[in-house]
Design a protein around this motif. Sequence first.
Motif: not given
Length: 245
Positions: A55-57, A60
């Motif tokens: 999941r973010p962050p 990414y």
Amino acid sequence: MKREVEVFPDLAAAAQRAAEEFVRAAREAAGGGKTFDVALSGGSTPRGLYERLARPPLVYEAPWRSVRFFWGDERLVPSDHADSNFRLAKELLLDKLPVPPAGVYRVHTETPDAAAAAEAYDRGIRHAFSLPPGAVPRFDLMVQGLGGDGHTASLFPGTSAVAETRKLAVAVYVEKLDSWRVTLTLPVLNNAAEVLFLAAGAGKASTVAHVLGDAPPPRPAQLVRPANGRVLWLLDRAAASLLPR
Ligand code: 6PG
């Protein structure tokens, strides 16, 4: 061997630190133009690690297309079985990442023959790392759990798997669990660049104290001493509660 121990208020915080360490190591490997070769552990402790990576962050921030996923051990159950270490990682992490199927090197457990599954996994690793005969792969990161008896991966005390010095992966029958497992061996763990132990809960406290105190008799987790690697222990307060201040 460089050993570091970090203690956190709870498992969630330790898992967050583990996820950040995973991303740091992955970015370092990919930044150097190589794949990031990671072996995941089994059990339940890594759930929070996988959830945070997916999941973010952090999702990414990791170079997922450079990551190759292996497993430190696997139960001899179908890959969609509730006990499958692969299934846990697939559901919580892999299914949410742009990882090509070719980057996933699971143990093929669709066979009742544990030795055959181990041999196939051994061959697959040698091929993936383009190893000459007798060579040992160097994983960038091995995520390990700790059992109450001091096992890690499926290197259970008193089993021949602990004493294996040639093979990369072996089959091991765990009498108290009445189950077959496939596990990577100590030569592989001890050739890793980094081994990250993630352990939590008061139930692990005495084992953590035994292992980190290097108390006799040596438990399998105490034999993980990569000569050219780093060992990082991430604990919650409960698991660390019997360590000397
Ligand atoms: C497995 C693991 C095993 C696990 C420990 C801790 O397949 O079970 O690889 O070594 O890491 O038993 O398990 P928990 O995280 O569930 O406490």
